[in-house]
Write an enzyme that holds these catalytic residues in place. Structure first.
Site, PDB file in Angstrom:
ATOM      1  N   ASP A  21       0.815  -1.226   0.000  1.00  0.00           N
ATOM      2  CA  ASP A  21       0.000   0.000   0.000  1.00  0.00           C
ATOM      3  C   ASP A  21       0.845   1.270   0.000  1.00  0.00           C
ATOM      4  O   ASP A  21       0.432   2.301   0.525  1.00  0.00           O
ATOM      5  CB  ASP A  21      -0.943   0.047   1.222  1.00  0.00           C
ATOM      6  CG  ASP A  21      -1.722  -1.233   1.407  1.00  0.00           C
ATOM      7  OD1 ASP A  21      -2.259  -1.723   0.405  1.00  0.00           O
ATOM      8  OD2 ASP A  21      -1.780  -1.746   2.543  1.00  0.00           O
ATOM      9  N   LYS A  57       2.254   2.355  -4.914  1.00  0.00           N
ATOM     10  CA  LYS A  57       2.940   1.866  -6.113  1.00  0.00           C
ATOM     11  C   LYS A  57       2.124   2.132  -7.358  1.00  0.00           C
ATOM     12  O   LYS A  57       2.671   2.444  -8.405  1.00  0.00           O
ATOM     13  CB  LYS A  57       3.190   0.350  -6.013  1.00  0.00           C
ATOM     14  CG  LYS A  57       4.168  -0.045  -4.950  1.00  0.00           C
ATOM     15  CD  LYS A  57       4.309  -1.554  -4.881  1.00  0.00           C
ATOM     16  CE  LYS A  57       3.035  -2.267  -4.477  1.00  0.00           C
ATOM     17  NZ  LYS A  57       2.582  -2.007  -3.120  1.00  0.00           N
ATOM     18  N   GLY A  84      -4.736  -4.243  -4.470  1.00  0.00           N
ATOM     19  CA  GLY A  84      -5.683  -3.175  -4.770  1.00  0.00           C
ATOM     20  C   GLY A  84      -5.009  -1.858  -5.047  1.00  0.00           C
ATOM     21  O   GLY A  84      -4.782  -1.078  -4.144  1.00  0.00           O
ATOM     22  N   HIS A  85      -4.635  -1.618  -6.294  1.00  0.00           N
ATOM     23  CA  HIS A  85      -4.070  -0.319  -6.628  1.00  0.00           C
ATOM     24  C   HIS A  85      -5.183   0.703  -6.812  1.00  0.00           C
ATOM     25  O   HIS A  85      -6.199   0.408  -7.420  1.00  0.00           O
ATOM     26  CB  HIS A  85      -3.319  -0.379  -7.956  1.00  0.00           C
ATOM     27  CG  HIS A  85      -2.007  -1.092  -7.857  1.00  0.00           C
ATOM     28  ND1 HIS A  85      -1.143  -0.910  -6.817  1.00  0.00           N
ATOM     29  CD2 HIS A  85      -1.418  -1.961  -8.680  1.00  0.00           C
ATOM     30  CE1 HIS A  85      -0.071  -1.657  -7.014  1.00  0.00           C
ATOM     31  NE2 HIS A  85      -0.217  -2.313  -8.131  1.00  0.00           N
ATOM     32  N   GLN A 122       2.048  -5.958  -3.234  1.00  0.00           N
ATOM     33  CA  GLN A 122       2.434  -5.994  -1.812  1.00  0.00           C
ATOM     34  C   GLN A 122       3.790  -5.307  -1.608  1.00  0.00           C
ATOM     35  O   GLN A 122       4.082  -4.352  -2.290  1.00  0.00           O
ATOM     36  CB  GLN A 122       2.456  -7.436  -1.280  1.00  0.00           C
ATOM     37  CG  GLN A 122       1.080  -8.090  -1.224  1.00  0.00           C
ATOM     38  CD  GLN A 122       0.728  -8.828  -2.485  1.00  0.00           C
ATOM     39  OE1 GLN A 122       1.548  -9.471  -3.088  1.00  0.00           O
ATOM     40  NE2 GLN A 122      -0.516  -8.754  -2.903  1.00  0.00           N
TER      41      GLN A 122
END
Ligand code: GDP
Length: 418
Positions: free
Chosen positions: A9, A12, A36-37, A218
């Site tokens: 988180d 990225k 989850g981007h 991650q």
């Protein structure tokens, strides 16, 4: 290569999105639909879980062999992107990637429940169990959907074992062979146009002088081998995992960009030395919007931990760092930065402990830097610049990118004069 330098988180998505503008190919090499981007571009918000975010800018978007894929999530994402006018034609899926099957999700949910207080805090999307089956050599791969007979046989073999576990150990409903085989055979025709030899594709792109970006999901401390085991993910986010997971040699990677927040967050259980004490933790969480993209879970927040970042520089071979969310720290008068750990035996170390007990019981050693108490724009206030310089000095790597706000354009290049 873009890698998370903390516990995930780190933002990225935004850095990949930015660097993807100059790339031809964007490749994900590990992880599954828990990545989850969040990307905010042109006033629109995108939450992408499985497909590389480069798809938004029309780049060839590769899901490499090291990934696990939930076909339903993948196809829903394809439909969602298409419905918002994004072409998914350049999405390529490795035939060697493993499929998340319904029993993986069922086992993930049931085993977390059974662990009770010991639970790892997984996202319960079947990712860990799918990787476990891959290692046990009973996994089902993307290419298996191309042959209905092989697919049915493999599902049959897997179910013979999985159903016993589901019923006897986890006491949940078993799966019907015909139902699962039917559903996955149906996915086949829609997956087929995306399935490709992605190792060859990446190699040929590099040989043609194209610019390829590898996108890790991650972060370093969640790496299966080098992270804070067992509170880790089931794959290798570290940079060398990018070579394995995309099927190229490690000598093809020429730049490794670590992405770190200007503070730290951690989801779920496990030790966290620089976790903020008192109400300032909730303040950082609120200001930084630190809630999971996929799960909505509250993230734990800590001050910047340079011991952990020094470790990330080491295990990834980070050549430069992108420091995101510096704006979130604008609200504070003073900013503690963790520069060392005090171990239970009374010694102080700048290095990440090799043994878990040391990590569990260490105390952070802080150096306090002055805050800037002003919004960030194109020219960083002196104290903000000092904060970035301090990170560069402590880690021995340059910080050429600094995030100053949520939107894509809120990023400074080379903010510190050298
Ligand atoms: P990722 O998985 O590493 O991409 O991280 P997430 O997408 O879960 O979290 C990043 C969040 O931080 C998103 O909501 C981004 O819009 C936001 N973000 C990224 N960079 C910045 C920044 O520089 N400042 C602020 N305030 N938010 C940012």
């Amino acid at each position: 290569m873009i890698v998370g330098a903390q516990w995930g988180d780190e933002g990225k998505g935004k850095i990949v999105d930015l660097l993807a503008q100059e790339a031809d190919v964007v490749c994900r090499y590990q992880g599954g639909p828990n990545a989850g981007h969040t990307i905010i571009a042109d006033g629109e918000t995108w939450k992408i879980r499985q497909i590389p975010s480069g798809v938004l800018s029309g780049k060839v978007s590769v899901i490499g062999a090291g990934c696990v894929v939930d076909p339903q999530v993948f196809l829903d994402e394809i439909d969602h992107l298409e419905s918002r006018g994004v072409s998914t034609e350049p999405v390529r899926l490795s035939g060697n990637a493993h499929l998340i099957m319904p029993w993986h999700v069922a086992i993930d949910r049931a085993s977390e429940r059974r662990l009770g207080k010991l639970q790892i805090g997984t996202t319960r999307r079947g990712i860990g169990p799918a990787y476990a089956d891959k290692a046990s050599r009973i996994g089902i791969r993307v290419q298996d959907v191309l042959d209905a007979k092989i697919l049915r046989e493999k599902i049959e073999v897997a179910l013979a074992e999985k159903n016993v576990w589901l019923e006897r150990v986890y006491e949940v409903e078993p799966f019907e062979l015909e139902e699962v085989a039917g559903a996955y055979a149906e996915h086949a025709s829609r997956l087929a146009p995306h399935i490709a030899d992605t190792s060859l594709l990446v190699d040929e792109s590099l040989r043609d002088g194209k610019h390829v970006i590898f996108e890790g999901a991650q972060g370093t401390l969640l790496d299966l081998d080098h992270g804070t085991y067992p509170f880790v993910t089931s794959s290798n986010p570290v940079a060398s995992g990018g070579a394995t997971g995309s099927g190229i040699g490690p000598n093809r990677l020429d730049e490794i960009v670590g992405v770190a927040k200007a503070y730290v967050t951690r989801v779920g259980e496990g030790p966290f030395p620089s976790e903020i004490e008192g109400e300032r933790q909730a303040q950082v969480r609120e200001l930084g919007g630190e809630y999971g993209t996929v799960t909505g879970r509250e993230r734990r927040c800590g001050w910047l931990d340079l011991v952990a970042l020094r470790y990330a520089v080491r295990v990834n071979g980070i050549t430069s760092l992108a420091l995101t969310k510096l704006d979130v720290l604008s609200a504070f008068d003073e900013l503690p930065v963790c520069v060392g750990y005090l171990l239970p035996d009374g010694t102080e170390t700048p290095h990440f402990p090799a043994h878990q007990s040391d990590f569990h019981h260490c105390r952070p050693v802080y150096e306090s830097l002055p805050g800037w108490r002003a919004p960030l724009d194109d020219d960083l206030p002196g104290a903000a610049r000092r904060y970035v310089e301090f990170v560069e000095e402590q880690l021995g790597v340059p910080v050429p990118l600094v995030g100053t706000g949520q939107e894509r354009e809120r990023i400074l290049r080379a903010p510190v004069a050298r």
